[in-house]
Design a protein around this motif. Sequence first.
Motif, short mmCIF file in Angstrom:
data_model
loop_
_atom_site.label_atom_id
_atom_site.label_comp_id
_atom_site.label_asym_id
_atom_site.label_seq_id
_atom_site.Cartn_x
_atom_site.Cartn_y
_atom_site.Cartn_z
N LYS A 140 46.79 50.19 62.86
CA LYS A 140 48.01 51.00 62.72
C LYS A 140 48.86 50.51 61.55
O LYS A 140 49.52 51.32 60.87
CB LYS A 140 48.82 50.99 64.02
CG LYS A 140 49.38 49.63 64.40
CD LYS A 140 50.25 49.73 65.67
CE LYS A 140 50.88 48.37 66.00
NZ LYS A 140 51.76 48.47 67.21
N GLN A 143 47.07 51.68 58.34
CA GLN A 143 47.25 53.12 58.16
C GLN A 143 48.68 53.42 57.69
O GLN A 143 48.89 54.26 56.81
CB GLN A 143 46.95 53.87 59.46
CG GLN A 143 47.14 55.38 59.32
CD GLN A 143 46.70 56.15 60.55
OE1 GLN A 143 45.77 55.74 61.24
NE2 GLN A 143 47.35 57.26 60.84
N HIS A 144 49.66 52.73 58.27
CA HIS A 144 51.06 52.95 57.89
C HIS A 144 51.28 52.65 56.41
O HIS A 144 51.95 53.41 55.69
CB HIS A 144 51.98 52.09 58.75
CG HIS A 144 53.43 52.23 58.42
ND1 HIS A 144 54.09 53.44 58.41
CD2 HIS A 144 54.36 51.30 58.04
CE1 HIS A 144 55.36 53.26 58.06
NE2 HIS A 144 55.54 51.98 57.84
N ASN A 159 44.71 63.36 60.85
CA ASN A 159 44.72 62.13 61.65
C ASN A 159 43.37 61.43 61.72
O ASN A 159 43.27 60.20 61.61
CB ASN A 159 45.21 62.44 63.07
CG ASN A 159 46.70 62.76 63.11
OD1 ASN A 159 47.44 62.33 62.22
ND2 ASN A 159 47.12 63.51 64.11
#
Length: 328
Positions: A140, A143-144, A159
């Motif tokens: 996460k 990805q951020h 997504n």
Amino acid sequence: MKIDYMQALKRTNNALGAWLIHGQEPLLEQNLLDEFRKEWRSKDIERQRYDIQSVHDWKNVFNALNSLSLFSQQLAIEVHGNIKPDANGLKLLKAFIQHNEQNLLVIVMPKQDTQSLKSSFIQTVEANGTLVSLQANYPKDRQHILEIEAKKLSLHLENDAWPWLLEHHEHNLLAAKNSLIRVSDTFPELANVGIKELHSCLQDQSRYSAYDLSDSLIAGHFEQSIKIYQYLIATGEPSTFILWVISKEMRLLMQLFEQPHQGIQLGIWKTKVHLYQKALQRLDAQEFLNWPSLLLNIDLSIKGISNQKPELLILQAIGQLCGKVLFR
């Protein structure tokens, strides 16, 4: 003070004192240094860079920090390397932190292990300055970070495309960012990019990676290194990324030459230490003296500050890492 990458990005404005950033994520290092440099340019702050090859080089750093030029009111110094200051250097660091209220020292190091983080040097910076860990351990977080890069390109991924992109590049954030640039150029009008578009755009990039270039350089395979370099450039990898790969290997070799029994502490994988030691046996240590200026010249040529061609300088650096002197 200990902070992470995202927190550090918000604190580059008016930064002073001592900062130490460490990690093994070149994209995060590049982004953070870019933010610092943008700040310095906007305020006409003089910037100097020092590459630490021995503990004695630290004296030059602190001499510079304590002596402004006639044309500068403020100074920012970047220090790159993995050699910590000795007791005298640590004394100078503490004096700088305590008494210098206008200059900035940014120290850039490879990822430090738990034992290194307990050293007096790093503990001093953490207690009196800013310690930044450049890492993105969780999907996460990665990805951020890449979503921010995609936003800069006005690019939106579906997504399920994010896990595919990260796995395709083995979680190498810089390589993933470069692929985002290529995708943006390939599909400039597409509102949402999915796995189908990523696959069609990036499937050929899996042939060679930066890791292949590193391995080939350390093994001394000149022809193969040139082939990989040409492939990476042809598939959209920027010269700045190639410079980072070459710079990393040169610095590791120079540091290992100075500290032959500290391979693992320098950040070399245990299974590869013998390859670096073998490379040192193949190379002429006298050529190491030319490497910092060669890396600087490549950096200046890529930025358009010099009239030299970066392609020729990069070929020269590849040759030297492989034990071949192409130009004088």
